[in-house]
Write a protein that holds these residues in place. Structure first.
Motif, PDB file in Angstrom:
ATOM      1  N   VAL A 110      22.366   1.916 -25.134  1.00  0.00           N
ATOM      2  CA  VAL A 110      23.595   2.587 -25.526  1.00  0.00           C
ATOM      3  C   VAL A 110      24.231   3.182 -24.273  1.00  0.00           C
ATOM      4  CG1 VAL A 110      22.424   4.763 -26.077  1.00  0.00           C
ATOM      5  CG2 VAL A 110      24.607   4.227 -27.156  1.00  0.00           C
ATOM      6  N   ARG A 111      25.558   3.147 -24.225  1.00  0.00           N
ATOM      7  CA  ARG A 111      26.275   3.730 -23.087  1.00  0.00           C
ATOM      8  C   ARG A 111      26.464   5.215 -23.301  1.00  0.00           C
ATOM      9  NH1 ARG A 111      30.809   0.301 -19.992  1.00  0.00           N
ATOM     10  NH2 ARG A 111      30.824   2.129 -18.678  1.00  0.00           N
ATOM     11  N   LEU A 112      26.222   5.975 -22.255  1.00  0.00           N
ATOM     12  CA  LEU A 112      26.358   7.424 -22.317  1.00  0.00           C
ATOM     13  C   LEU A 112      27.653   7.910 -21.663  1.00  0.00           C
ATOM     14  CD1 LEU A 112      22.691   8.348 -21.350  1.00  0.00           C
ATOM     15  CD2 LEU A 112      23.666   8.141 -23.648  1.00  0.00           C
ATOM     16  N   ASP A 113      28.227   7.104 -20.768  1.00  0.00           N
ATOM     17  CA  ASP A 113      29.453   7.509 -20.071  1.00  0.00           C
ATOM     18  C   ASP A 113      30.680   7.206 -20.934  1.00  0.00           C
ATOM     19  OD1 ASP A 113      30.763   4.774 -18.627  1.00  0.00           O
ATOM     20  OD2 ASP A 113      28.651   4.667 -19.203  1.00  0.00           O
ATOM     21  N   GLU A 122      26.472   4.406 -17.412  1.00  0.00           N
ATOM     22  CA  GLU A 122      25.229   5.145 -17.589  1.00  0.00           C
ATOM     23  C   GLU A 122      24.648   4.737 -18.940  1.00  0.00           C
ATOM     24  OE1 GLU A 122      23.591   9.721 -17.603  1.00  0.00           O
ATOM     25  OE2 GLU A 122      25.608   9.302 -16.846  1.00  0.00           O
ATOM     26  N   LEU A 123      23.418   4.201 -18.910  1.00  0.00           N
ATOM     27  CA  LEU A 123      22.803   3.674 -20.119  1.00  0.00           C
ATOM     28  C   LEU A 123      21.503   4.394 -20.442  1.00  0.00           C
ATOM     29  CD1 LEU A 123      23.045  -0.173 -19.417  1.00  0.00           C
ATOM     30  CD2 LEU A 123      24.729   1.279 -20.546  1.00  0.00           C
ATOM     31  N   ARG A 124      21.143   4.329 -21.707  1.00  0.00           N
ATOM     32  CA  ARG A 124      19.837   4.801 -22.169  1.00  0.00           C
ATOM     33  C   ARG A 124      19.307   3.748 -23.129  1.00  0.00           C
ATOM     34  NH1 ARG A 124      19.153   6.783 -27.064  1.00  0.00           N
ATOM     35  NH2 ARG A 124      21.121   7.777 -27.535  1.00  0.00           N
ATOM     36  N   GLU A 125      18.001   3.523 -23.072  1.00  0.00           N
ATOM     37  CA  GLU A 125      17.381   2.584 -24.007  1.00  0.00           C
ATOM     38  C   GLU A 125      17.509   3.147 -25.417  1.00  0.00           C
ATOM     39  OE1 GLU A 125      12.982   0.851 -24.934  1.00  0.00           O
ATOM     40  OE2 GLU A 125      13.578   0.931 -22.813  1.00  0.00           O
TER      41      GLU A 125
END
Length: 182
Positions: A110-113, A122-125
């Motif tokens: 998922v994109r966090l930015d 900026e990504l997170r699993e």
């Protein structure tokens, strides 16, 4: 009573032409295509030619199987030798992957930015799962599209992919550098 004919590749093409022509809701279109893909890959994989099942020792192999004459979708085969996988990427379109033989690990991000800074991501699993024979998974922009696929097993894996466009180029992500590039 005569036995019903098995669902075949031409049935799949006909169904895809109809679904992509009339269905405007992409999530519903994905559900319909997913059901048909499960029928196809559950019946037989003999519709692929030997060339469409060829591996490549340097990286996973992709083969164009079919392109819709109206460019509504393309169908590709994937051949994954042990240890082969994709970088973290997206396709910029909807897509489905059905596993015909073997097993693949799919990791979604998922994109966090806020997507406003060019080249930055900026990504997170988000989640990961194993996709085995007969299973179908999907990507659906803009929020369910960034992923990587890997064959972490000891045998080759064969997959079938349907995309909403011809995938010439896609975005690739670097998790450590927090970058995105075509």
């Amino acid at each position: 009573m005569p036995e019903a004919a098995a669902y075949c590749f031409q049935d799949f093409i006909t169904d895809l032409e109809l679904v992509t022509s009339v269905e405007r809701d992409q999530a519903e279109m994905m559900r319909k295509i997913s059901r048909r893909m499960k029928l196809l890959i559950g019946a037989d994989d003999k519709f692929l030619t030997p060339e469409e099942r060829e591996s490549d020792s340097s990286h996973y192999a992709r083969h164009l199987v079919y392109i819709d004459r109206k460019r509504r979708f393309v169908i590709m085969s994937g051949v994954w030798m042990p240890g082969q996988g994709t970088p973290v990427h997206d396709h910029g379109t909807w897509g489905l992957m059905g596993v015909m033989e073997g097993e693949l690990k799919v990791t979604n991000y998922v994109r966090l930015d806020d997507r406003k800074k060019p080249g930055h991501a900026e990504l997170r699993e988000a989640n990961g799962f194993w996709s085995g024979r007969g299973s179908v998974s999907y990507v659906l922009p803009p929020h369910e599209e960034i992923h990587k696929v890997e064959n972490l097993g000891e045998a080759s894996t064969h997959s079938l992919h349907v995309y909403g466009r011809d995938i010439i180029e896609c975005n690739q992500y670097d998790l450590e550098k927090k970058t995105m590039s075509p």
